[in-house]
Design an enzyme around this catalytic site. Structure first.
Site, PDB file in Angstrom:
ATOM      1  CD  GLU A 286      -2.926  -4.328  -2.229  1.00 29.09           C
ATOM      2  OE1 GLU A 286      -2.219  -5.165  -2.833  1.00 29.09           O
ATOM      3  OE2 GLU A 286      -2.520  -3.681  -1.251  1.00 29.09           O
TER       4      GLU A 286
ATOM      5  CD  GLU B  57      -1.148  -9.303   2.851  1.00 33.07           C
ATOM      6  OE1 GLU B  57      -1.265  -8.689   1.767  1.00 33.07           O
ATOM      7  OE2 GLU B  57      -0.755  -8.755   3.905  1.00 33.07           O
TER       8      GLU B  57
END
Length: 118
Positions: free
Chosen positions: A76, A69
């Site tokens: 991102e 994550e």
């Protein structure tokens, strides 16, 4: 420009890592949810009557999900920094990062089911 070496480099690197953890916690809801899952599941794994190897197998994928994550969030952030306009390759990079987390979550579920319920 002088390079940081030795203990100073290690201390600076640890500071950057802590900044990254704080940033991920602050800006990524998925990371906060996965951290909550870890806070619940890791103590459960520690109290289950399983072998040490099984306990390691229960805990490791939970930590792997959190690691992925963080990497997904980094991907991102970089993609968003490069540009906000829709780009096929940028979308693919984001989707692949998300897929890595998804696969790790599936692995976690599989291991827990195999060890606990089967």
């Amino acid at each position: 420009m002088q390079k940081n070496t030795g203990l100073k480099r290690i201390i600076l690197a640890m500071g950057y890592s802590l900044q990254g953890l704080k940033s991920t916690f602050k800006y990524e809801a998925a990371f906060r949810q996965e951290l909550l899952l870890a806070i619940i599941l890791i103590p459960i794994a520690c109290f289950l009557e399983v072998s040490q190897i099984e306990r390691i197998l229960l805990i490791t994928p939970i930590i792997l999900v959190m690691i992925l994550e963080i990497v997904n969030s980094a991907i991102e952030a970089v993609v968003d920094r490069v540009g906000i306009e829709h780009n096929k390759l940028a979308g693919r990079a984001k989707d692949m990062g998300s897929a890595a987390v998804f696969v790790a979550l599936g692995l976690t579920a599989y291991i827990w089911i195999e060890i606990i319920f089967l």
